[in-house]
Design an enzyme around this catalytic site. Structure first.
Site, PDB file in Angstrom:
ATOM      1  N   LYS A   1       0.815  -1.213   0.000  1.00  0.00           N
ATOM      2  CA  LYS A   1       0.000   0.000   0.000  1.00  0.00           C
ATOM      3  C   LYS A   1       0.854   1.271   0.000  1.00  0.00           C
ATOM      4  O   LYS A   1       0.397   2.325  -0.423  1.00  0.00           O
ATOM      5  CB  LYS A   1      -0.987  -0.032   1.143  1.00  0.00           C
TER       6      LYS A   1
HETATM    7  C1  LIG Z   1      -4.411  -4.586   1.267  1.00  0.00           C
HETATM    8  C2  LIG Z   1      -3.653  -5.856   1.146  1.00  0.00           C
HETATM    9  C3  LIG Z   1      -4.079  -6.879   0.299  1.00  0.00           C
HETATM   10  C4  LIG Z   1      -5.356  -6.788  -0.504  1.00  0.00           C
HETATM   11  O1  LIG Z   1      -5.305  -5.795  -1.480  1.00  0.00           O
HETATM   12  P1  LIG Z   1      -6.651  -5.269  -2.169  1.00  0.00           P
HETATM   13  O2  LIG Z   1      -6.218  -4.134  -2.983  1.00  0.00           O
HETATM   14  O3  LIG Z   1      -7.571  -4.874  -1.053  1.00  0.00           O
HETATM   15  O4  LIG Z   1      -7.206  -6.402  -2.947  1.00  0.00           O
HETATM   16  C5  LIG Z   1      -3.285  -8.002   0.179  1.00  0.00           C
HETATM   17  N1  LIG Z   1      -2.150  -8.139   0.898  1.00  0.00           N
HETATM   18  C6  LIG Z   1      -1.720  -7.179   1.740  1.00  0.00           C
HETATM   19  C7  LIG Z   1      -0.476  -7.411   2.513  1.00  0.00           C
HETATM   20  C8  LIG Z   1      -2.439  -6.004   1.891  1.00  0.00           C
HETATM   21  O5  LIG Z   1      -2.016  -5.055   2.726  1.00  0.00           O
END
Ligand SMILES: *Cc1c(COP(=O)(O)O)cnc(C)c1O
Length: 462
Positions: free
Chosen positions: A113
């Site tokens: 993120k």
């Molecule tokens: C947020 C997240 C996901 C999922 O991503 P999306 O965009 O919500 O599908 C998967 N793995 C990790 C480590 C995350 O932080």
């Protein structure tokens, strides 16, 4: 480039307007009016670019209301070796025959993120400064979004963050990461409930248009288009690293929760990047896997708690964007489907999914442990629980001659408990984060009640 809502509101908006918005006023999500096609000559030119320049090229196709020199400066300030740990920013490494891992998790909070959020922090500060405005960011997190948002927004001019998280449900490391921040513009609120309660509160507050306007409420959840756009870039970067020329195809396997990450892959594919398959990997919370196998979208009442907690969702908030495209961008039909909760595609609609490259699979705690062990012992690479879900499902969809790129969405250090269970040893932790659990914590506990959260925001808006 103009942006429209997935629910049929005919108003078209500019990038800078939707940058500071969350949901569209009609409850839909914003999408560009079309996906610019990247031709062969452009793709060939992009292959040699450093990450920040590639990001500038991709973003420029969707952002025409920030002067190019400013956008370039913001992008260059965001994607640096100092912040992301390597010149490649998203280095790709081989795991086994035909399978590679693209590391998206070497930013400040060790999860993918950061890739989008670090850019968002700089875009927000720029746009707010330009307008002389303030913004109060309201977000919901089961862990990674919250810390990524807070690390991107801490100390930024004109921005406050109000971050909701499920009380006591994040790992000790995640809690320490978020709650140890002492910046006065960062507010942690823990809600006595699950992640979906937090997300419902964010939606409730955002749907109160009077409150939203009065208190300048914005969002950084994955429904924000700018975040999704930032994520499109690393599909291009991963593709270039996994191939020698642009005649080759690759597939991407994506550990999925709210469908933001893999939706960015969908956008890259629509732009003409030679992606064969987009492999949606879920954990035990398999609402998306069920959809891609059956065409039935069955929202669960609650999410199951798993050892890949950032994928613990009962409904996928970003998923509406793909369905809107799948339905030929029929806003009325999209609105009808998503206002009712559960839905079932018609057989004719379901048959179109193949044309978008999507396949899916699910992974359980036992799969996660086995995959982490196998990757470590046989392939010599340590992966986190979410990436393990991705690798497990990726292996079910490998095709000869098509490299499979698994997106690494977090580093193992964030999920030490499960890594110990799988490997009987401690995952390595970057030196800067040693002893973070012992730092003083700042947070406020609340019941799952939107009115209480509104009152808190009113009190802390200065
Ligand atoms: C947020 C997240 C996901 C999922 O991503 P999306 O965009 O919500 O599908 C998967 N793995 C990790 C480590 C995350 O932080």
């Amino acid at each position: 480039m103009r942006y429209l809502s997935t629910r049929g509101d005919p108003t078209l908006r500019g990038f800078s307007d939707i940058l500071l918005e969350g949901l569209a006023p009609d409850g839909g999500l914003y999408l560009p009016t079309h996906y610019p096609r990247v031709d062969a000559a452009t793709l060939a030119r992009w292959r040699g670019l450093p990450y920040a320049e590639l990001a500038f090229e991709v973003l420029s196709l969707y952002i025409d209301d920030i002067p190019p020199a400013d956008l370039q400066r913001l992008v260059r300030a965001t994607y640096t070796e100092a912040v992301f740990g390597s010149a490649a920013i998203v280095p790709v490494r081989p795991v086994e025959e035909g399978v590679l891992i693209e590391a998206l998790s070497n930013g400040p909070t060790l999860a993918f993120k950061d890739m989008a959020m670090q850019l968002l922090g700089n875009l927000f500060e720029y746009e707010l400064g330009r307008r002389g405005e303030q913004l109060n960011i309201l977000g919901a997190t089961s862990g990674d979004t919250g810390s990524a948002a807070e690390y991107a927004m801490r100390g930024k001019q004109g921005v406050r963050v109000f971050m909701l998280s499920p009380h006591g449900r994040m790992s000790a490391f995640q809690q320490a990461q978020m709650f140890s921040l002492q910046d006065p513009n960062i507010h942690n609120i823990t809600v006595e409930g699950v992640f979906d309660d937090c997300q419902d509160i964010v939606k409730a507050v955002s749907n109160d248009l009077g409150f939203k306007r009065r208190y300048k409420i914005g969002t950084v959840n994955s429904i924000n288009w700018a975040r999704l756009l930032a994520q499109v870039v690393y599909y291009f970067a991963g593709y270039f690293q996994a191939t020698r020329n642009n005649d080759q195809q690759v597939s991407f396997a994506v550990p999925s929760g709210n469908f933001g990450n893999v939706c960015a892959g969908h956008v890259a594919r629509q732009m003409g990047l030679p992606i064969r398959r987009l492999v949606v990997a879920t954990n035990e919370n398999d609402v998306l896997d069920e959809f891609f196998r059956t065409g039935r979208y069955r929202v669960r009442t609650t999410a199951v708690e798993t050892s890949s907690p950032s994928m613990d969702i009962s409904k996928a908030s970003n998923f509406e964007r793909f369905v809107f495209d799948l339905l030929g961008r029929d806003g009325a039909r999209t609105k009808a489907l998503f206002s009712g909760g559960d839905f079932q595609l018609t057989p004719e609609e379901f048959a179109r999914i193949g044309g978008y490259g999507f396949v899916s699979g699910r992974s359980t705690h036992a799969d996660r442990l086995a995959t982490i062990r196998d990757a470590w012992i046989r392939c010599g690479t340590m992966i986190d629980t979410h990436t393990a879900d991705g690798l497990k499902v990726a292996r079910e969809h490998i095709e000869p001659g098509v490299p499979m790129v698994v997106l690494e969405t977090a580093l193992p250090a964030k999920f030490a408990e499960t890594l110990r269970e799988a490997l009987g040893r401690e995952p390595e932790r970057p030196a800067a984060l040693a002893g973070i659990e012992d730092l003083p914590k700042r947070f406020t506990v609340m019941p799952p009640d939107a009115a209480r959260v509104k009152a808190y925001i009113e009190q802390h808006c200065g």
